[in-house]
Design an enzyme around this catalytic site. Structure first.
Site, PDB file in Angstrom:
ATOM      1  CE  LYS A 106      -7.097   3.583   2.503  1.00 44.32           C
ATOM      2  NZ  LYS A 106      -6.257   4.229   3.550  1.00 44.32           N
ATOM      3  CD  GLU A 154       8.905  -4.074   6.776  1.00 48.53           C
ATOM      4  OE1 GLU A 154       7.714  -4.322   7.024  1.00 48.53           O
ATOM      5  OE2 GLU A 154       9.304  -3.760   5.651  1.00 48.53           O
TER       6      GLU A 154
HETATM    7  P1  NAD Z   1      -0.345  -0.801   6.281  1.00 51.99           P
HETATM    8  O1  NAD Z   1      -0.539  -2.212   5.860  1.00 51.99           O
HETATM    9  O2  NAD Z   1      -0.617  -0.441   7.681  1.00 51.99           O
HETATM   10  O3  NAD Z   1      -1.249   0.172   5.399  1.00 51.99           O
HETATM   11  C1  NAD Z   1      -1.195   0.175   3.996  1.00 51.99           C
HETATM   12  C2  NAD Z   1      -2.517   0.667   3.449  1.00 51.99           C
HETATM   13  O4  NAD Z   1      -3.528  -0.276   3.780  1.00 51.99           O
HETATM   14  C3  NAD Z   1      -2.989   2.012   4.005  1.00 51.99           C
HETATM   15  O5  NAD Z   1      -3.570   2.760   2.969  1.00 51.99           O
HETATM   16  C4  NAD Z   1      -4.038   1.604   5.009  1.00 51.99           C
HETATM   17  O6  NAD Z   1      -5.023   2.589   5.224  1.00 51.99           O
HETATM   18  C5  NAD Z   1      -4.642   0.394   4.340  1.00 51.99           C
HETATM   19  N1  NAD Z   1      -5.348  -0.523   5.228  1.00 51.99           N
HETATM   20  C6  NAD Z   1      -5.158  -0.718   6.560  1.00 51.99           C
HETATM   21  N2  NAD Z   1      -6.009  -1.662   7.026  1.00 51.99           N
HETATM   22  C7  NAD Z   1      -6.744  -2.081   5.975  1.00 51.99           C
HETATM   23  C8  NAD Z   1      -7.754  -3.052   5.817  1.00 51.99           C
HETATM   24  N3  NAD Z   1      -8.208  -3.788   6.826  1.00 51.99           N
HETATM   25  N4  NAD Z   1      -8.266  -3.250   4.579  1.00 51.99           N
HETATM   26  C9  NAD Z   1      -7.816  -2.529   3.524  1.00 51.99           C
HETATM   27  N5  NAD Z   1      -6.876  -1.583   3.627  1.00 51.99           N
HETATM   28  C10 NAD Z   1      -6.323  -1.358   4.834  1.00 51.99           C
HETATM   29  O7  NAD Z   1       1.142  -0.455   5.865  1.00 51.99           O
HETATM   30  P2  NAD Z   1       1.884   0.947   6.067  1.00 51.99           P
HETATM   31  O8  NAD Z   1       2.225   1.052   7.512  1.00 51.99           O
HETATM   32  O9  NAD Z   1       1.154   2.045   5.405  1.00 51.99           O
HETATM   33  O10 NAD Z   1       3.201   0.710   5.208  1.00 51.99           O
HETATM   34  C11 NAD Z   1       4.302   0.080   5.713  1.00 51.99           C
HETATM   35  C12 NAD Z   1       4.439  -1.313   5.128  1.00 51.99           C
HETATM   36  O11 NAD Z   1       4.391  -1.249   3.705  1.00 51.99           O
HETATM   37  C13 NAD Z   1       5.755  -1.944   5.452  1.00 51.99           C
HETATM   38  O12 NAD Z   1       5.561  -3.282   5.870  1.00 51.99           O
HETATM   39  C14 NAD Z   1       6.525  -1.913   4.144  1.00 51.99           C
HETATM   40  O13 NAD Z   1       7.492  -2.875   4.007  1.00 51.99           O
HETATM   41  C15 NAD Z   1       5.447  -2.020   3.141  1.00 51.99           C
HETATM   42  N6  NAD Z   1       5.837  -1.421   1.863  1.00 51.99           N
HETATM   43  C16 NAD Z   1       6.132  -2.272   0.820  1.00 51.99           C
HETATM   44  C17 NAD Z   1       6.530  -1.769  -0.409  1.00 51.99           C
HETATM   45  C18 NAD Z   1       6.868  -2.698  -1.546  1.00 51.99           C
HETATM   46  O14 NAD Z   1       6.982  -2.239  -2.667  1.00 51.99           O
HETATM   47  N7  NAD Z   1       6.994  -3.987  -1.325  1.00 51.99           N
HETATM   48  C19 NAD Z   1       6.628  -0.389  -0.592  1.00 51.99           C
HETATM   49  C20 NAD Z   1       6.314   0.455   0.472  1.00 51.99           C
HETATM   50  C21 NAD Z   1       5.920  -0.096   1.696  1.00 51.99           C
END
Ligand code: NAD
Length: 492
Positions: A177, A385
């Site tokens: 997803k 962050e």
């Molecule tokens: P997010 O948590 O908003 O979304 C991530 C994913 O989760 C998306 O696909 C989203 O559709 C899905 N999602 C949202 N709500 C959900 C739910 N209730 N249940 C299941 N899935 C759900 O994060 P983002 O804004 O896409 O990404 C940014 C964040 O990701 C930052 O905090 C960043 O630090 C982190 N990140 C971490 C790494 C790592 O390797 N540690 C790499 C890239 C990004």
């Protein structure tokens, strides 16, 4: 661009027929309407992945056979890298050379795990020495089963590869997803897998919103393993959903990573690595070194140089030649970053550079590279962050002070140290409470090395052999080898 979901080897419209807009962050124009999968599509995809795992060929192939398919995927990505990179730029906004680099890394990730799939054939079992001579024991590794992967938008196809490649190498099947902000290249991955001859149902791709598609995936009882990359609040929801069925979970979450620069550092190298650590990919990097700590005697000169160089960065549409900083990914992210800067300033921070829309770029989610100083240890921008091109710079007194400030965070993803004194670098590297430490650099990432964080930055490690282990169960097979009776209940 593909307007259907990829489920069980077929391209299917979402059951509920919905779409969501894909917006080019440089122009704010809607460039596509992507298919909005919901719980019923997820259920269909999980059932397909289950069938492919329980009855299909994929988990039963040799590692060498799976490797051949992974290498075909890598080859197609490389052959299409320019085209895929352009799609990524329109979806995510990043400069084209960065997107091309991402495509090369994505192909490299599939090739790397092809190699590890072959190694599984070479080492099918491991003998375990026991303290009891009447028994023999060995360990075999088996695929975990059906994996669900939920990924973010900052490196859309690369983040997919970090999960898809090791899962497929291990013999798992998967439902992926992608983020609703960047669904396009993930759908292309479906077409690439199809062209590479991956059997139907092994990789299923369902685009959709987090609560509508991500949540049902995390809650689905047919999933054995959940792999998530994204924010801490969503990670907590995923863990809670997984708890109900005791699913195996790995989480790659956020960071607020420090970069400690000692006064003996070369000023120009320090400035460049600080910039690479926070302005690359518009600072939308989980491991971005967003907190720069500079030894007091170097602080004024370094800040002066950093302000000059940051202001020179060419900002623009990622597809334009020479762009080094593109727009942020979405209006939501743009407003979040601007609000964080405003809050930081209200809490006493000085905006030493940037902090606003660049002159002449009236459309698109563009933000000047931003440098914040005069930061109290509890200032919002110092502790939280931001996920944008915003760096906080703070002086420190001595090594102990630097380590204390660096580790004073609920995150522990990455950290960096710069000094000409390698013994000091080694000491500080060991003192950091973080899963990834860079010495005299910041951000270079290698598929071979483990990736993941301490504390609230996550659970588990991706990449390298650790990434493969995420998708393997460990089974011991222990045999009673002696002829004599066991003699506990029935005495001989
Ligand atoms: P997010 O948590 O908003 O979304 C991530 C994913 O989760 C998306 O696909 C989203 O559709 C899905 N999602 C949202 N709500 C959900 C739910 N209730 N249940 C299941 N899935 C759900 O994060 P983002 O804004 O896409 O990404 C940014 C964040 O990701 C930052 O905090 C960043 O630090 C982190 N990140 C971490 C790494 C790592 O390797 N540690 C790499 C890239 C990004």
């Amino acid at each position: 661009m593909r307007d259907k979901l990829f489920i069980d080897g077929q391209w299917l419209a979402p059951v509920e027929g919905g779409t969501f807009p894909v917006i080019d962050p440089a122009t704010e124009e809607t460039v596509f309407h992507a298919p909005a999968g919901t719980a019923r599509d997820i259920d269909h995809a999980v059932r397909a992945a289950r069938r492919a795992f329980d009855h299909g060929p994929w988990p039963r192939l040799t590692g060498k056979e799976r490797a051949a398919c992974l290498r075909r995927i890598a080859g197609i990505i490389l052959a299409r890298k320019e085209e895929l990179a352009r799609i990524e730029v329109r979806d995510n906004g990043k400069p084209l050379p960065e997107a091309i680099w991402d495509m090369e890394d994505t192909a490299g990730c599939f090739s790397f795990y092809a190699g590890l799939a072959e190694e599984l054939d070479e080492n099918p079992e491991e003998a375990i020495a026991l303290s009891e001579p009447r028994f023999s024991s060995k360990v075999v590794r088996e695929p975990v089963g059906v994996a669900g992967a939920i990924i973010p938008w900052n490196y859309p196809l690369l983040m997919a590869s970090w999960k898809v490649a090791p899962a497929l190498a291990a013999g798992c099947t998967m439902v992926l997803k992608p983020s609703e902000l960047t669904p396009l290249t993930a759908l292309e991955l479906g077409a690439i897998a199809e062209e590479a001859g991956l059997p139907a149902g092994v990789l299923n791709i369902v685009t959709g919103l987090g609560p509508d598609a991500g949540q049902p995936l995390s809650e689905h009882p047919g999933i054995d393993k959940l792999a998530f990359t994204g924010s801490v609040p969503t990670g907590a929801k995923i863990m809670a959903a997984a708890a109900r069925d005791i699913k195996n979970v790995s989480l790659e979450l956020g960071g607020k990573s420090p970069f400690v620069v000692f006064a003996d550092s070369d000023l120009e190298k320090a400035v460049e690595w600080i910039m690479f650590g926070i302005f690359w990919n518009q600072g939308q990097v989980c491991s971005a070194t967003s907190r720069v700590l500079v030894e007091e005697s170097l602080y004024p000169a370094l800040l002066e140089r950093l302000v000059v160089e940051a202001a020179r960065i060419t900002i623009g549409n990622g597809l334009e030649n020479g762009t080094l900083l593109g727009p942020l990914v979405s209006r939501g992210q743009y407003e979040k970053v601007l609000a964080a800067i405003a809050r930081g300033a209200k809490e006493g921070a000085t905006i030493a550079s940037g902090g606003k829309r660049p002159a002449g770029l009236d459309t698109g989610y563009f933000l000047e590279p931003t440098i914040l100083t005069d930061l109290a240890e509890d200032n919002f921008v110092w502790t939280e962050e931001i996920f944008g091109p915003v760096v906080c710079v703070k002086p420190f007194r001595d090594e102990a002070d630097a380590i204390r400030l660096a580790n004073d965070s609920r995150f522990g993803l990455a950290a960096a140290v710069m000094s000409k004194d390698r013994a000091r670098c080694e000491r500080v590297a060991r003192a950091f409470r973080a899963g990834i430490v860079w010495v005299n650099c910041s951000q270079p990432t290698f598929t071979e090395a483990p990736w993941g964080g301490y504390k609230q930055s996550g659970i588990g490690r991706e990449l390298g052999r650790w990434g493969l282990s995420n998708y393997l169960e460990t089974k011991q097979i222990t045999a009673f080898e002696a002829d004599e009776p066991w003699g506990w209940y029935i005495k001989g």
